[in-house]
Design an enzyme around this catalytic site. Sequence first.
Site, PDB file in Angstrom:
ATOM      1  N   LYS A  22     -24.104  12.770 -78.635  1.00  0.00           N
ATOM      2  CA  LYS A  22     -23.624  13.023 -80.005  1.00  0.00           C
ATOM      3  C   LYS A  22     -23.654  14.524 -80.324  1.00  0.00           C
ATOM      4  O   LYS A  22     -22.694  15.076 -80.832  1.00  0.00           O
ATOM      5  CB  LYS A  22     -24.496  12.268 -81.036  1.00  0.00           C
ATOM      6  CG  LYS A  22     -24.534  10.763 -80.813  1.00  0.00           C
ATOM      7  CD  LYS A  22     -25.393  10.050 -81.846  1.00  0.00           C
ATOM      8  CE  LYS A  22     -26.872  10.399 -81.794  1.00  0.00           C
ATOM      9  NZ  LYS A  22     -27.571  10.000 -80.563  1.00  0.00           N
ATOM     10  N   ARG A  97     -28.008   5.948 -89.707  1.00  0.00           N
ATOM     11  CA  ARG A  97     -28.779   5.348 -88.625  1.00  0.00           C
ATOM     12  C   ARG A  97     -29.352   3.989 -89.015  1.00  0.00           C
ATOM     13  O   ARG A  97     -30.014   3.350 -88.211  1.00  0.00           O
ATOM     14  CB  ARG A  97     -29.929   6.292 -88.325  1.00  0.00           C
ATOM     15  CG  ARG A  97     -30.143   6.577 -86.870  1.00  0.00           C
ATOM     16  CD  ARG A  97     -31.253   7.611 -86.838  1.00  0.00           C
ATOM     17  NE  ARG A  97     -31.660   7.926 -85.532  1.00  0.00           N
ATOM     18  CZ  ARG A  97     -31.301   9.017 -84.886  1.00  0.00           C
ATOM     19  NH1 ARG A  97     -30.455   9.863 -85.421  1.00  0.00           N
ATOM     20  NH2 ARG A  97     -31.790   9.260 -83.695  1.00  0.00           N
ATOM     21  N   ARG A 142     -32.772  16.790 -70.423  1.00  0.00           N
ATOM     22  CA  ARG A 142     -32.277  17.705 -71.460  1.00  0.00           C
ATOM     23  C   ARG A 142     -33.209  18.898 -71.660  1.00  0.00           C
ATOM     24  O   ARG A 142     -34.419  18.767 -71.724  1.00  0.00           O
ATOM     25  CB  ARG A 142     -32.130  16.968 -72.781  1.00  0.00           C
ATOM     26  CG  ARG A 142     -31.784  17.924 -73.924  1.00  0.00           C
ATOM     27  CD  ARG A 142     -31.399  17.249 -75.184  1.00  0.00           C
ATOM     28  NE  ARG A 142     -32.248  16.143 -75.516  1.00  0.00           N
ATOM     29  CZ  ARG A 142     -31.904  15.178 -76.357  1.00  0.00           C
ATOM     30  NH1 ARG A 142     -30.726  15.204 -76.932  1.00  0.00           N
ATOM     31  NH2 ARG A 142     -32.725  14.200 -76.624  1.00  0.00           N
ATOM     32  N   ARG A 175     -37.601  18.986 -75.782  1.00  0.00           N
ATOM     33  CA  ARG A 175     -37.992  18.398 -77.072  1.00  0.00           C
ATOM     34  C   ARG A 175     -39.218  17.524 -76.893  1.00  0.00           C
ATOM     35  O   ARG A 175     -39.312  16.774 -75.934  1.00  0.00           O
ATOM     36  CB  ARG A 175     -36.830  17.545 -77.607  1.00  0.00           C
ATOM     37  CG  ARG A 175     -36.071  18.233 -78.716  1.00  0.00           C
ATOM     38  CD  ARG A 175     -34.798  17.554 -79.031  1.00  0.00           C
ATOM     39  NE  ARG A 175     -34.950  16.164 -79.440  1.00  0.00           N
ATOM     40  CZ  ARG A 175     -33.933  15.398 -79.818  1.00  0.00           C
ATOM     41  NH1 ARG A 175     -32.716  15.895 -79.850  1.00  0.00           N
ATOM     42  NH2 ARG A 175     -34.135  14.151 -80.176  1.00  0.00           N
ATOM     43  N   ARG A 186     -37.723   5.325 -78.993  1.00  0.00           N
ATOM     44  CA  ARG A 186     -36.479   5.721 -79.678  1.00  0.00           C
ATOM     45  C   ARG A 186     -35.346   4.771 -79.306  1.00  0.00           C
ATOM     46  O   ARG A 186     -34.525   4.402 -80.141  1.00  0.00           O
ATOM     47  CB  ARG A 186     -36.108   7.156 -79.308  1.00  0.00           C
ATOM     48  CG  ARG A 186     -36.973   8.188 -80.024  1.00  0.00           C
ATOM     49  CD  ARG A 186     -36.885   9.552 -79.374  1.00  0.00           C
ATOM     50  NE  ARG A 186     -35.551  10.078 -79.328  1.00  0.00           N
ATOM     51  CZ  ARG A 186     -35.128  10.984 -78.438  1.00  0.00           C
ATOM     52  NH1 ARG A 186     -35.963  11.457 -77.525  1.00  0.00           N
ATOM     53  NH2 ARG A 186     -33.893  11.417 -78.460  1.00  0.00           N
TER      54      ARG A 186
HETATM   55  P1  AP5 Z   1     -27.080  15.163 -76.423  1.00  0.00           P
HETATM   56  O1  AP5 Z   1     -25.724  15.626 -76.825  1.00  0.00           O
HETATM   57  O2  AP5 Z   1     -28.250  16.019 -76.766  1.00  0.00           O
HETATM   58  O3  AP5 Z   1     -27.339  13.641 -76.896  1.00  0.00           O
HETATM   59  P2  AP5 Z   1     -27.594  13.034 -78.340  1.00  0.00           P
HETATM   60  O4  AP5 Z   1     -26.818  11.769 -78.429  1.00  0.00           O
HETATM   61  O5  AP5 Z   1     -27.359  14.070 -79.391  1.00  0.00           O
HETATM   62  O6  AP5 Z   1     -29.118  12.672 -78.192  1.00  0.00           O
HETATM   63  P3  AP5 Z   1     -30.377  12.887 -79.146  1.00  0.00           P
HETATM   64  O7  AP5 Z   1     -31.566  12.579 -78.282  1.00  0.00           O
HETATM   65  O8  AP5 Z   1     -30.362  14.217 -79.824  1.00  0.00           O
HETATM   66  O9  AP5 Z   1     -30.157  11.766 -80.175  1.00  0.00           O
HETATM   67  P4  AP5 Z   1     -31.193  11.125 -81.059  1.00  0.00           P
HETATM   68  O10 AP5 Z   1     -30.305  10.323 -81.901  1.00  0.00           O
HETATM   69  O11 AP5 Z   1     -32.293  10.392 -80.420  1.00  0.00           O
HETATM   70  O12 AP5 Z   1     -31.976  12.365 -81.710  1.00  0.00           O
HETATM   71  P5  AP5 Z   1     -31.922  13.039 -83.135  1.00  0.00           P
HETATM   72  O13 AP5 Z   1     -32.178  14.463 -82.966  1.00  0.00           O
HETATM   73  O14 AP5 Z   1     -30.731  12.600 -83.895  1.00  0.00           O
HETATM   74  O15 AP5 Z   1     -27.024  14.921 -74.837  1.00  0.00           O
HETATM   75  C1  AP5 Z   1     -28.179  14.502 -74.125  1.00  0.00           C
HETATM   76  C2  AP5 Z   1     -28.171  15.163 -72.743  1.00  0.00           C
HETATM   77  O16 AP5 Z   1     -27.072  14.654 -71.974  1.00  0.00           O
HETATM   78  C3  AP5 Z   1     -28.015  16.690 -72.774  1.00  0.00           C
HETATM   79  O17 AP5 Z   1     -28.832  17.256 -71.802  1.00  0.00           O
HETATM   80  C4  AP5 Z   1     -26.519  16.918 -72.422  1.00  0.00           C
HETATM   81  O18 AP5 Z   1     -26.304  18.143 -71.751  1.00  0.00           O
HETATM   82  C5  AP5 Z   1     -26.213  15.708 -71.537  1.00  0.00           C
HETATM   83  N1  AP5 Z   1     -24.842  15.217 -71.689  1.00  0.00           N
HETATM   84  C6  AP5 Z   1     -24.166  14.996 -72.859  1.00  0.00           C
HETATM   85  N2  AP5 Z   1     -22.931  14.509 -72.615  1.00  0.00           N
HETATM   86  C7  AP5 Z   1     -22.821  14.413 -71.260  1.00  0.00           C
HETATM   87  C8  AP5 Z   1     -21.768  13.969 -70.370  1.00  0.00           C
HETATM   88  N3  AP5 Z   1     -20.599  13.524 -70.831  1.00  0.00           N
HETATM   89  N4  AP5 Z   1     -22.009  14.005 -69.046  1.00  0.00           N
HETATM   90  C9  AP5 Z   1     -23.217  14.453 -68.561  1.00  0.00           C
HETATM   91  N5  AP5 Z   1     -24.243  14.895 -69.331  1.00  0.00           N
HETATM   92  C10 AP5 Z   1     -24.040  14.860 -70.674  1.00  0.00           C
HETATM   93  O19 AP5 Z   1     -33.181  12.328 -83.876  1.00  0.00           O
HETATM   94  C11 AP5 Z   1     -34.512  12.643 -83.539  1.00  0.00           C
HETATM   95  C12 AP5 Z   1     -35.453  11.909 -84.482  1.00  0.00           C
HETATM   96  O20 AP5 Z   1     -35.244  12.341 -85.836  1.00  0.00           O
HETATM   97  C13 AP5 Z   1     -35.282  10.391 -84.551  1.00  0.00           C
HETATM   98  O21 AP5 Z   1     -35.997   9.744 -83.516  1.00  0.00           O
HETATM   99  C14 AP5 Z   1     -35.840  10.065 -85.945  1.00  0.00           C
HETATM  100  O22 AP5 Z   1     -37.248  10.068 -85.952  1.00  0.00           O
HETATM  101  C15 AP5 Z   1     -35.368  11.253 -86.767  1.00  0.00           C
HETATM  102  N6  AP5 Z   1     -34.051  11.017 -87.397  1.00  0.00           N
HETATM  103  C16 AP5 Z   1     -32.883  11.668 -87.103  1.00  0.00           C
HETATM  104  N7  AP5 Z   1     -31.880  11.206 -87.857  1.00  0.00           N
HETATM  105  C17 AP5 Z   1     -32.414  10.240 -88.655  1.00  0.00           C
HETATM  106  C18 AP5 Z   1     -31.856   9.366 -89.634  1.00  0.00           C
HETATM  107  N8  AP5 Z   1     -30.521   9.402 -89.941  1.00  0.00           N
HETATM  108  N9  AP5 Z   1     -32.683   8.487 -90.243  1.00  0.00           N
HETATM  109  C19 AP5 Z   1     -33.998   8.431 -89.953  1.00  0.00           C
HETATM  110  N10 AP5 Z   1     -34.579   9.225 -89.025  1.00  0.00           N
HETATM  111  C20 AP5 Z   1     -33.793  10.128 -88.373  1.00  0.00           C
END
Ligand code: AP5
Length: 243
Positions: A22, A97, A142, A175, A186
């Site tokens: 994402k 979410r 990552r 992270r 998660r």
């Molecule tokens: P990346 O693009 O970083 O993936 P992502 O989907 O953004 O993954 P996240 O881990 O950031 O998502 P998340 O939803 O768990 O975390 P968030 O920060 O939102 O890609 C991942 C890896 O793959 C990278 O190394 C990249 O280079 C590689 N990659 C990407 N595309 C590729 C491809 N096509 N081919 C090969 N490699 C590829 O949330 C963190 C925490 O915050 C949550 O656990 C929760 O506690 C809180 N939180 C956040 N939002 C909310 C909400 N709306 N409500 C409540 N709590 C929330």
Amino acid sequence: MASEIAQYIGPVVLLGPPGAGKGTQAKRLVERYGVPQISTGDLLRDNVKRETPLGVEAKCVMTRGELVSDQLVCEMVAGRLRETDCDRGFVLDGFPRTAAQAGWLDAFLENEFFDNACQKLPPIVVRLDLDYNQLVLRITGRRSCPTCGRIYNVHFQPPCTDAICDLDGSPLVTRSDDREEVMKERLNTYDAQTRPVADYYGRQGRVVLVNADQPMGVVAAQIAGMIDARSLLQGTQASPRHF
Ligand code: AP5
């Protein structure tokens, strides 16, 4: 430059499990269309770092891999969406979410956002799909730059010099919630609480599934294709930069 990217794209929602890409795709859309990425994860991590009241409350929840309360997250997002750089559209990464957040977003857009922005376009909702083993590889591999935010992956997209950002030379970081035990929680949280969001949009015929197990540029082109097709239909197309 501004005249080249004056396209109104409206809201774009990127759904998908942790590690699906994402954030990676959101950054490409920002580059292409010049609209902001609104990552609730990044906003929360920034609050944690600055030790704001929200950050203090969110920290323990995030460390356990659970979700921060709907109320806190929706208030944070409302504040961000009221900023004027969102007027041509924005990319939501990690929000909504829960089904409650999705309902809140629809109401916010209807009651507040569309009043101020020039056109009313419902969100384009994209769900990035990827199997469990790939998700684990992506999350554990990552690394990110604490200075510019660029995302790398030791398996799929390593920096030129080991553990150093190509753009600004900062040492890359892992992270804290990418540790294996938190990562599993998660993924469980996603299954229990975020899959229903896709169902919510699916019932309205508004969710498009994209296979995230493809090169980043291919995934990006598919998402941009949807945005451009809608812009063409609505007559809001300008000349975005190419990937
Ligand atoms: P990346 O693009 O970083 O993936 P992502 O989907 O953004 O993954 P996240 O881990 O950031 O998502 P998340 O939803 O768990 O975390 P968030 O920060 O939102 O890609 C991942 C890896 O793959 C990278 O190394 C990249 O280079 C590689 N990659 C990407 N595309 C590729 C491809 N096509 N081919 C090969 N490699 C590829 O949330 C963190 C925490 O915050 C949550 O656990 C929760 O506690 C809180 N939180 C956040 N939002 C909310 C909400 N709306 N409500 C409540 N709590 C929330």
